[in-house]
Design a protein around this motif. Structure first.
Motif, short mmCIF file in Angstrom:
data_model
loop_
_atom_site.label_atom_id
_atom_site.label_comp_id
_atom_site.label_asym_id
_atom_site.label_seq_id
_atom_site.Cartn_x
_atom_site.Cartn_y
_atom_site.Cartn_z
N PHE A 1 0.91 -1.38 0.02
CA PHE A 1 -0.11 0.20 -0.04
C PHE A 1 0.93 1.28 -0.11
N ARG A 2 1.73 0.99 0.23
CA ARG A 2 3.25 2.17 -0.42
C ARG A 2 2.46 3.63 -0.89
N THR B 1 -4.14 -9.80 4.39
CA THR B 1 -2.52 -9.91 4.35
C THR B 1 -2.12 -8.67 5.32
N ILE B 2 -2.53 -7.36 5.25
CA ILE B 2 -2.32 -6.29 5.59
C ILE B 2 -3.50 -6.35 7.06
N PHE C 1 -1.26 -0.99 11.82
CA PHE C 1 -2.46 -0.54 11.71
C PHE C 1 -3.00 0.69 10.93
N ASP C 2 -2.12 1.64 11.11
CA ASP C 2 -2.79 2.87 9.93
C ASP C 2 -3.01 2.17 8.63
N VAL C 3 -1.88 1.59 8.33
CA VAL C 3 -1.11 1.28 7.15
C VAL C 3 -2.83 0.46 6.58
N MET C 4 -3.38 0.03 7.19
CA MET C 4 -5.01 -1.21 7.89
C MET C 4 -5.54 -0.56 7.05
N LYS D 1 -6.15 3.91 7.49
CA LYS D 1 -6.08 4.34 7.27
C LYS D 1 -5.83 4.55 5.44
N VAL D 2 -5.07 3.75 4.95
CA VAL D 2 -4.37 3.39 3.58
C VAL D 2 -5.70 2.17 3.26
N ALA D 3 -5.88 1.08 3.25
CA ALA D 3 -6.58 -0.20 2.21
C ALA D 3 -7.90 0.03 2.92
N ASP D 4 -8.58 0.56 3.80
CA ASP D 4 -9.31 1.03 4.07
C ASP D 4 -10.26 -0.45 4.74
N VAL D 5 -9.90 -1.19 5.61
CA VAL D 5 -10.39 -2.53 6.05
C VAL D 5 -10.89 -1.91 6.98
#
Length: 289
Positions: free
Chosen positions: A61-62, A125-126, A176-179, A181-185
């Motif tokens: 997700f970079r 996976t995230i 957790f933030d990538v999951m 805020k970015v991946a919208d899980v």
């Protein structure tokens, strides 16, 4: 804490310290106890490939990360996880010389994680990565705030696991933030991933330990398992103490920075920095006087 803790900006990309892993570390370095030693040894075998997997899952997700601060945290997270893998690989070579089938175990883990990467959505996976990061962070908090648990361990191995734990605490909010805020899980996939990790991570660890006990020809194996599992899951067990922090992950508004005392972390940082990076002195400083 509200999810914007100042600790979020304190990820320190340290080079892995020298723990003296080529020295005379006993086979059962945790107070001569086969179960306690092999529990941590089994986790060590899982860490290097696991760290690579976590790095890959965050990097997926970079290109979608627009926040410069989160981009910088991902970079430092990647460095720290890479150092963890290198240090545990060095220790795992020692375990291999004891007759443990390290190469076979690592190859099997690599196949499983490769299957995950090929067949599961990146959003899962995230979520898996965030769940494992929470699990390792709460273990780190638990060990550092109950340092008497490690009092009987060889100081070199204690230092290794405390250093690893310190860095897990420093970067515990990144995946957790990538999951989120970015991946919208959402809440459902996040908690399902944690349930999966809660079953499979200890199961894999115990299967490796079973092999290690066979290699070691541990006597009275049933008694060893019973006593060891009570040490982990008994009324005041190592893992039982972490239950409130673990369950917090299932709250809808959870964020890693909302829980976890950092006083022991601050003490470790103080001694580590003042001694020029002596991880053994820093971990010893946490022991009861």
């Amino acid at each position: 804490m509200d999810g914007s803790s100042p600790f979020e900006s304190r990820i320190v990309p340290r080079q892995g310290p020298n723990f003296g892993l080529d020295g005379d570390i006993p086979r059962y370095w945790f107070g001569g106890d086969a179960f306690k030693t092999r529990f941590f040894d089994a986790m060590s075998l899982l860490f290097p490939e696991g760290e690579k997997f976590f790095i890959q899952c965050v990097r997926d997700f970079r290109d979608r990360i627009g926040d410069p601060e989160l981009q910088a945290q991902v970079k430092d997270f990647t460095y720290q996880e890479g150092q963890h893998g290198m240090v545990h690989n060095a220790y795992n070579e020692r375990i291999a010389r004891q007759g443990v089938a390290v190469d076979k175990i690592v190859a099997q883990e690599k196949r499983i994680l490769s299957w995950f990467r090929r067949n599961l959505p990146k959003e899962y996976t995230i979520a898996h990565t965030a769940a494992v990061e929470h699990a390792t962070a709460i273990m780190a908090h638990g060990f550092m705030n109950n340092p008497e648990v490690f009092a009987a361990a060889d100081e070199r191995m204690r230092a290794l696991y405390v250093w690893h734990g310190v860095e897990e605490i420093e970067h515990k909010g990144v995946a957790f933030d990538v999951m989120q805020k970015v991946a919208d899980v959402g809440y459902g996939p996040r908690t399902l991933a944690m349930l999966y990790v809660s079953v499979m991570f200890p199961l894999h660890t115990f299967l490796i330990m079973r092999h290690m006990f066979e290699v070691d020809d541990v006597p009275n194996r049933a008694r060893t398992w019973a006593k060891g599992l009570w040490w982990l899951y008994g009324r005041r067990g190592l893992m039982t103490r972490l239950l409130p922090h673990y369950l917090a992950y299932y709250r809808p508004g959870f964020h890693p920075w909302k829980a976890g005392d950092t006083q022991a972390y601050a003490r470790w940082r103080e001694v580590f920095d003042s001694t020029g990076g002596d991880a053994i002195a820093a971990s010893n400083a946490l022991l009861p006087a």
